[in-house]
Design a protein around this motif. Structure first.
Motif, short mmCIF file in Angstrom:
data_model
loop_
_atom_site.label_atom_id
_atom_site.label_comp_id
_atom_site.label_asym_id
_atom_site.label_seq_id
_atom_site.Cartn_x
_atom_site.Cartn_y
_atom_site.Cartn_z
N ALA A 67 0.66 -1.32 0.10
CA ALA A 67 -0.12 0.16 0.11
C ALA A 67 1.03 1.36 -0.18
O ALA A 67 2.14 1.24 0.53
CB ALA A 67 -0.96 0.03 1.16
N GLY A 68 0.31 2.22 -0.47
CA GLY A 68 1.10 3.81 -0.54
C GLY A 68 0.12 4.71 -0.90
O GLY A 68 -1.17 4.46 -0.95
N LYS A 69 0.74 6.02 -1.02
CA LYS A 69 -0.21 7.07 -1.38
C LYS A 69 -0.76 6.96 -2.95
O LYS A 69 0.04 6.27 -3.52
CB LYS A 69 0.59 8.36 -1.42
CG LYS A 69 1.22 8.71 0.08
CD LYS A 69 0.01 9.24 0.69
CE LYS A 69 0.38 9.74 2.10
NZ LYS A 69 -0.83 10.56 2.93
N VAL A 118 10.35 -0.25 1.45
CA VAL A 118 9.13 -0.68 1.99
C VAL A 118 9.20 -0.91 3.43
O VAL A 118 10.22 -1.61 4.13
CB VAL A 118 8.86 -2.06 1.38
CG1 VAL A 118 7.34 -2.65 1.84
CG2 VAL A 118 8.83 -1.83 -0.20
N ALA A 119 8.24 -0.47 4.41
CA ALA A 119 8.33 -0.63 5.60
C ALA A 119 7.15 -1.59 6.14
O ALA A 119 6.30 -1.70 5.22
CB ALA A 119 7.63 0.47 6.41
N THR A 120 7.66 -2.78 7.06
CA THR A 120 6.72 -3.82 7.31
C THR A 120 7.25 -4.39 8.83
O THR A 120 8.43 -4.10 9.03
CB THR A 120 6.87 -4.82 6.12
OG1 THR A 120 5.85 -6.02 6.43
CG2 THR A 120 8.08 -5.21 6.29
N ILE A 164 4.92 6.07 6.17
CA ILE A 164 5.07 6.86 4.84
C ILE A 164 4.78 8.37 5.43
O ILE A 164 5.69 9.20 4.70
CB ILE A 164 3.84 6.50 3.94
CG1 ILE A 164 4.10 4.92 3.46
CG2 ILE A 164 3.79 7.57 2.69
CD1 ILE A 164 2.77 4.25 2.63
N GLU A 165 3.94 8.76 6.05
CA GLU A 165 3.74 10.04 6.72
C GLU A 165 5.13 10.55 7.27
O GLU A 165 5.24 11.75 7.20
CB GLU A 165 2.67 10.11 7.62
CG GLU A 165 2.10 11.75 7.94
CD GLU A 165 1.24 11.39 8.97
OE1 GLU A 165 0.82 12.73 9.62
OE2 GLU A 165 0.51 10.67 9.18
N LEU A 166 5.51 9.82 7.81
CA LEU A 166 7.07 10.09 8.73
C LEU A 166 8.08 10.17 8.04
O LEU A 166 9.29 10.31 8.37
CB LEU A 166 7.06 9.46 10.12
CG LEU A 166 5.81 9.55 11.22
CD1 LEU A 166 6.12 8.79 12.52
CD2 LEU A 166 5.74 11.20 11.46
N GLY A 167 7.88 9.63 6.99
CA GLY A 167 9.30 9.54 5.82
C GLY A 167 10.03 8.69 5.77
O GLY A 167 11.10 8.48 5.18
N VAL A 168 9.54 7.42 6.64
CA VAL A 168 10.46 6.29 6.75
C VAL A 168 10.46 5.28 5.46
O VAL A 168 11.49 4.63 5.07
CB VAL A 168 9.96 5.43 8.13
CG1 VAL A 168 10.94 4.08 8.42
CG2 VAL A 168 10.14 6.36 9.21
N ALA A 169 9.51 5.36 4.82
CA ALA A 169 9.36 4.52 3.64
C ALA A 169 8.34 5.12 2.77
O ALA A 169 7.81 6.04 3.13
CB ALA A 169 8.92 3.21 3.89
N GLU A 170 8.50 4.92 1.34
CA GLU A 170 7.38 5.29 0.57
C GLU A 170 6.27 4.28 0.49
O GLU A 170 5.10 4.62 -0.10
CB GLU A 170 7.84 5.21 -1.00
CG GLU A 170 9.20 6.43 -1.16
CD GLU A 170 10.56 5.74 -0.95
OE1 GLU A 170 11.74 6.45 -1.48
OE2 GLU A 170 10.64 4.80 -0.53
N LEU A 194 -6.26 1.66 6.14
CA LEU A 194 -5.28 2.11 5.34
C LEU A 194 -6.17 3.42 4.64
O LEU A 194 -5.41 4.37 4.54
CB LEU A 194 -5.13 1.15 4.11
CG LEU A 194 -4.10 -0.05 4.71
CD1 LEU A 194 -3.97 -1.10 3.45
CD2 LEU A 194 -2.87 0.52 4.67
N ARG A 195 -7.20 3.46 4.36
CA ARG A 195 -7.96 4.48 3.55
C ARG A 195 -8.03 5.63 4.69
O ARG A 195 -7.83 6.71 4.18
CB ARG A 195 -9.54 4.12 3.39
CG ARG A 195 -9.36 3.16 2.04
CD ARG A 195 -10.86 2.97 1.55
NE ARG A 195 -11.76 2.42 2.67
CZ ARG A 195 -11.91 1.19 2.72
NH1 ARG A 195 -11.12 0.50 1.67
NH2 ARG A 195 -12.75 0.38 3.49
N ASN A 196 -8.23 5.50 6.10
CA ASN A 196 -7.89 6.42 6.88
C ASN A 196 -6.86 7.06 6.90
O ASN A 196 -6.70 8.20 7.32
CB ASN A 196 -8.52 5.83 8.48
CG ASN A 196 -9.92 5.70 8.46
OD1 ASN A 196 -10.92 5.76 7.60
ND2 ASN A 196 -10.10 4.89 9.37
N ALA A 197 -5.64 6.39 6.70
CA ALA A 197 -4.20 7.19 6.58
C ALA A 197 -3.97 7.52 5.20
O ALA A 197 -2.86 8.08 4.90
CB ALA A 197 -3.49 5.94 6.71
N GLY A 198 -4.96 7.73 4.35
CA GLY A 198 -4.69 8.15 2.91
C GLY A 198 -3.96 7.31 2.04
O GLY A 198 -3.51 7.63 1.13
#
Length: 282
Positions: free
Chosen positions: A95-97, A112-114, A144-150, A162-166
């Motif tokens: 998932a991503g923006k 990728v963060a996981t 993603i919001e904190l710039g750790v991963a795309e 996920l949708r709530n996080a955009g």
């Protein structure tokens, strides 16, 4: 004694204990118990962290274990799945923006963060994609919001969080997981106690999937009725006192039982009953 690892907490713990109880095994009475012995069934249960079970089984110290397919793959332990159990199902997705990627091929050069580094790294490598993987414990939506991963890779059920996080999912699922029975890779698959354990669990799975259906029907409608309820090998048919009528008994899939009852009624069957199956051997 057969030594079996069982999840001690989390979404796997309760359903695993319920299935083992239905299969006739003693289970712990208090959550703090880490080991119990079931002398009648010659089994010793060890209650361990779900993430550690594959590692313990791989050493050969424990004969078999119940854990998640995702945890087995993520551990990279020398253990293998031998029976899926049908509960604790989950799907892993990227998932991503919106617009970040359309598929795994777009992840080259990205991070990728996981929480499941082993699964994701293997999936990327198997797909020939050169991407970095960052391990995070717990929720990863904020990475993603904190710039750790795309991009993140996580369990997706409804996709609401996920949708709530955009974020939005993309590409094919990384894997589909569920609870599984595992053993050390290359272990003796014909060991009698292991086979008995697997038969018991398979019996529970069948009992949960099917119901027993009984009904009466006219002899001239029997072939139509049997086509609706073929059973596993063949239904049991017995003559009734009233000439021209027979009683039929067959196992039918539980999720289709109501439809089958409607169809039987339409062809003239009566006294249609369903009963739960508590245990079986096929």
């Amino acid at each position: 004694m057969l030594r079996i690892a069982v999840p001690n907490k989390g979404s796997l713990s309760g359903p695993a204990a319920d299935m083992l109880h239905e299969a006739g095994y003693q289970q712990r009475r208090e959550a703090k118990e880490l080991r119990i012995v079931d002398p009648e069934n010659e089994v010793e249960f060890f209650y361990l962290r779900p993430r550690d079970i594959a590692i313990y089984v791989a050493t050969g110290r424990l004969d078999i274990g119940i854990t998640g397919r995702d945890l087995l793959v993520d551990s990279a332990a020398d253990a293998e799945e031998i029976l899926p159990l049908g509960f604790a199902r989950s799907t892993f997705r990227f998932a991503g923006k919106p617009g970040t990627a359309n598929g795994i091929e777009d992840l080259s050069g990205k991070t990728v963060a996981t929480s499941y580094e082993g699964i994701v790294a293997k999936h990327l490598a198997d797909s020939g994609v050169d991407a970095s993987v960052v391990h995070l414990d717990g929720a990863v939506e904020t990475a993603i919001e904190l710039g750790v991963a795309e991009v993140i890779a996580d369990v997706v059920e409804t996709g609401t969080s996920l949708r709530n996080a955009g974020l939005e999912v993309f590409g094919e699922p990384i894997m589909k997981s569920e609870a599984v029975v595992i053993r050390r890779t290359g272990a003796d698959g014909d060991e009698p106690k292991v086979q008995q354990f697997l038969r018991r669990l398979q019996g529970v799975l069948v009992a949960r999937t099917y119901v027993m259906m009984d009904y009466d029907c006219r002899v001239e409608q029997l072939e139509k009725a049997v086509a609706l309820t073929p059973g596993l090998e063949s239904p049991t048919v017995s003559p009734l006192h009233n000439e021209g009528w027979v009683a039929v008994r067959a196992m039918v899939p539980a999720k289709e039982a109501q439809r089958i009852m409607d169809d039987l009624y339409e062809i003239g069957a009566r006294a249609i009953l369903t009963t739960a199956i508590h245990a079986c051997r096929l």
